[in-house]
Scaffold this active site. Sequence first.
Site, mmCIF file in Angstrom:
data_model
loop_
_atom_site.group_PDB
_atom_site.id
_atom_site.type_symbol
_atom_site.label_atom_id
_atom_site.label_comp_id
_atom_site.label_asym_id
_atom_site.label_seq_id
_atom_site.Cartn_x
_atom_site.Cartn_y
_atom_site.Cartn_z
ATOM 1 N N ALA A 76 0.832 -1.202 0.000
ATOM 2 C CA ALA A 76 0.000 0.000 0.000
ATOM 3 C C ALA A 76 0.868 1.253 0.000
ATOM 4 O O ALA A 76 1.241 1.775 1.056
ATOM 5 C CB ALA A 76 -0.942 -0.005 1.201
ATOM 6 N N GLU A 105 -1.590 6.857 -3.243
ATOM 7 C CA GLU A 105 -2.680 7.614 -2.626
ATOM 8 C C GLU A 105 -3.429 8.380 -3.709
ATOM 9 O O GLU A 105 -2.940 8.484 -4.843
ATOM 10 C CB GLU A 105 -2.125 8.591 -1.582
ATOM 11 C CG GLU A 105 -1.448 7.906 -0.426
ATOM 12 C CD GLU A 105 -0.959 8.891 0.636
ATOM 13 O OE1 GLU A 105 -1.231 10.114 0.492
ATOM 14 O OE2 GLU A 105 -0.300 8.442 1.585
ATOM 15 N N GLU A 146 3.189 0.246 -10.826
ATOM 16 C CA GLU A 146 4.602 0.196 -10.415
ATOM 17 C C GLU A 146 5.453 1.163 -11.241
ATOM 18 O O GLU A 146 6.609 0.890 -11.553
ATOM 19 C CB GLU A 146 5.146 -1.231 -10.482
ATOM 20 C CG GLU A 146 4.501 -2.133 -9.441
ATOM 21 C CD GLU A 146 5.202 -3.459 -9.284
ATOM 22 O OE1 GLU A 146 6.452 -3.488 -9.359
ATOM 23 O OE2 GLU A 146 4.498 -4.458 -9.071
#
Length: 388
Positions: free
Chosen positions: A126, A129, A368
Amino acid sequence: MPDRDYLDWPFLEPRHRALALALDAWAGAHLQDAHGSDVDTACRALVKELGSGGWLHHAVGGAGRQVDTRAICLIRETLARHAGLADFAFAMQGLGSGAISLFGTAQQQETWLPRVASGEAIAAFALSEPQAGSDVAAMQCAARPDGDSYVLDGEKTWISNGGIADFYVVFARTGDGGGEGGRGSRGISAFIVEAGLPGFEIAERIEVIAPHPLARLRFNSCRVPLANRIGEEGQGFKVAMATLDVFRTSVAAASLGFARRALDEALKRARERAMFGKTLADFQLTQAKLAQMATGIDAAALLTYRAAWTRDGGKRVTKEAAMAKLTATETAQQVIDAAVQLFGGQGVVSGETVETLYREIRALRIYEGASEVQLLIIARELLAQEGN
């Protein structure tokens, strides 16, 4: 018959070839219907099956065992060629536990890594955001120390395995990173957050074009034990980047798996499809396209396994991993698009293999680190080298 000549390249050792061939045989027997009707259920089942098959232990390190980047890449490439969700299930076990493998304490590794490797516990990573995806330094999720705990507040989004994970490696701001406006990458720390903790909720499930478990997380005065911090306070950016250096290369490998499957499907279609008294393969335009597809795949594979080999040799691979991911994901998109074109109308029928691949590949050019970010990383590394 899939092209396996690359398994004899000098980047790989005989044990890697044996691993890839064994997994290919296993996948052919176990992944005939890897998706199922319910993605959460299918993903949980795949994690357990990959664990019981002994494949997940390649995704984790710790206890003195180094992460074998080449093995991870070969596994992801092979699984992606068979079933995208199986690749996802394997990859997230590695990415979600990678920070613990690389930086976790002996106790953290002992608690979590065997459960991840067996498929008993599902992991998640995680970092992103709503306003801090590629720009990690803009992170707002915060963790403040309070006695023997940290108190987390904020949100994370685009979190794979969100909603089904047993624990999340969460990155949160713990101090002033010295960046613009008092923010920066140096004030971030990493934490193991177990699912079900008070103050931690799944705020939203997110559906995407290639279905897999994905969610937005919310933390509201969520207390996390001090013992669950990974590495030193303020070391979180280093933890995240080191983890991504391993698994960013493996994203390239998954792209290769998708691309190789698309080429196999295109070759079969070209040989079988009758057109104007010939087969599609008889036309020079088709032959040229197939040649371009194959050449692009090999070029991307060379970059991918160079990056994996370099990292396994103990060297930093930020530039090499970025080059591999950029080239492999962009090339795979082109290869799969070409395969869809060769299939004609059949190529856009829902459930057709090349149509599924078309949906699978699109996200890999974003997650990623989007392709544009990879370009910036490569340039930054080149300029830094020039400055030395």
